[in-house]
Scaffold this active site. Sequence first.
Site, PDB file in Angstrom:
ATOM      1  CG  ASN A   8      -1.967   1.367   1.343  1.00  0.00           C
ATOM      2  OD1 ASN A   8      -1.883   2.054   0.489  1.00  0.00           O
ATOM      3  ND2 ASN A   8      -2.701   1.186   2.313  1.00  0.00           N
ATOM      4  NE  ARG A  91      -6.109   0.229   0.747  1.00  0.00           N
ATOM      5  CZ  ARG A  91      -6.432   0.079   1.908  1.00  0.00           C
ATOM      6  NH1 ARG A  91      -5.619  -0.827   2.610  1.00  0.00           N
ATOM      7  NH2 ARG A  91      -7.754   0.208   2.265  1.00  0.00           N
ATOM      8  CG  HIS A 180     -13.814   2.485   2.867  1.00  0.00           C
ATOM      9  ND1 HIS A 180     -14.827   3.381   3.291  1.00  0.00           N
ATOM     10  CD2 HIS A 180     -12.643   2.888   3.148  1.00  0.00           C
ATOM     11  CE1 HIS A 180     -13.779   4.137   3.956  1.00  0.00           C
ATOM     12  NE2 HIS A 180     -12.798   3.942   3.975  1.00  0.00           N
ATOM     13  NE  ARG A 241     -11.973  11.847   4.254  1.00  0.00           N
ATOM     14  CZ  ARG A 241     -11.727  10.674   4.092  1.00  0.00           C
ATOM     15  NH1 ARG A 241     -12.573   9.865   3.858  1.00  0.00           N
ATOM     16  NH2 ARG A 241     -10.496  10.258   4.030  1.00  0.00           N
ATOM     17  CD  GLU A 384      -9.573  -1.973   4.037  1.00  0.00           C
ATOM     18  OE1 GLU A 384      -9.094  -2.034   4.997  1.00  0.00           O
ATOM     19  OE2 GLU A 384     -10.059  -1.201   3.281  1.00  0.00           O
TER      20      GLU A 384
END
Length: 398
Positions: A8, A91, A180, A241, A384
């Site tokens: 990643n 990723r 996601h 956010r 993940e």
Amino acid sequence: MLHILVINAGSSSLKYQFFNMDNREVLAKGICERIGAGGHMRHSVAGKVVLEKDTDMPDHSVAVENVLAALTDADYGVISDMSMVDAVGHRVLHGGQKFSGSMVVNDAVLAAIEECIPLGPLHNPANLMGIRACQKVMPGVPQVAVFETAFHQTMPEQSYLYAIPYEYYEKYGIRKYGFHGTSHRYVSARCAELYGKPAEELKIITCHLGNGSSVAAVKGGKCFDTSMGLTPLDGLVMGTRCGSIDPAVVGFISEQTGASASDVVTMLNKESGLLAVSGISGDYRDVSAADEAGNHRAHIAREMLFQSIKRYIGGYAAEMGGVDALVFTAGIGENNDYLRQRVADGLEFMGISVDPAKNAGRGEDREISAEGARVRTFVISTDEELMIAMDTEELTSK
Ligand code: ADP
């Protein structure tokens, strides 16, 4: 034995996990940080840090060299030779409309990831650096790209289009993409397994609640709708956010303060959410502690989060014409029984009810529904990296 390295890559960091795919065990993992500005590396084996050092890493290729050196080190390595790395899974944030699944990397795939840079300006260039670094250091080893947006490509037009002039969609690709995806795909498949029915027969709502949070409606194993949009700013209230707000807020703030539209969007991404409402922190744990100590704004921040999750659960159940299972995952979803209880409270009318004893604490993937609840509720640890490794295995063993 099949070994897969999962990468990643960020702009100045590179996280990795190294899997033995025979038993899906993580043999080693770690992170290279401050790439291009010094360099620091932490490498652990079986959960224990065995190497931590400052070492000059001018670019991602040197970081990958360091990862391979750690994996093959005579004292603390887990393989004897770098030829034992069978494939690498990466990723990648944004696959735009080009990718609805994971891909073996070739020149065309690299070019397409590059074309998606305007959609993922912070992440795609870094993801590309990670792939190119591995190609350079491990020539001949197959590389696979796994996209955070891919799972959501099955959304129908009524879910993904915005009601703005069509030319913005045609010219600039402005639509809902969702993020996601690897996590929603993993936990919805795992949910079907725990439920004991094929995913094709189920309507599942998956709540990925971490620093960034999103909800997905998964109908018959495919994504039907999701809460994040063109960017990860839309949807739920998150750590920093704002989630969904009236888009006119951007122009209004810009006119009132003289800030540019992009400055306002940065504020909505980095200075909003739980952080802004509580005035304390964007970390859910800090906000919870302040709420429990009687802080009013922290209390409202949490209530807003709970309510925004309920809004999507109700909305997605209505969109899918029902719901069979509800899943909580990621940092907050897996670890906070209070949030799960509060989200479920009041949803008995739609068949959702949580058993306090089963819900208590943390632990294994499990069902937490109350006896007789029509909708079955689960807590599932997202993984993940394992999903990326599994895709990589599947695509490279063909
Ligand atoms: P990311 O989106 O960065 O992958 P995570 O999935 O790790 O984030 O989730 C981070 C969030 O999870 C933070 O808000 C953190 O407060 C929360 N969290 C982590 N552990 C716990 C816990 N034990 N109880 C409550 N919240 C937790």
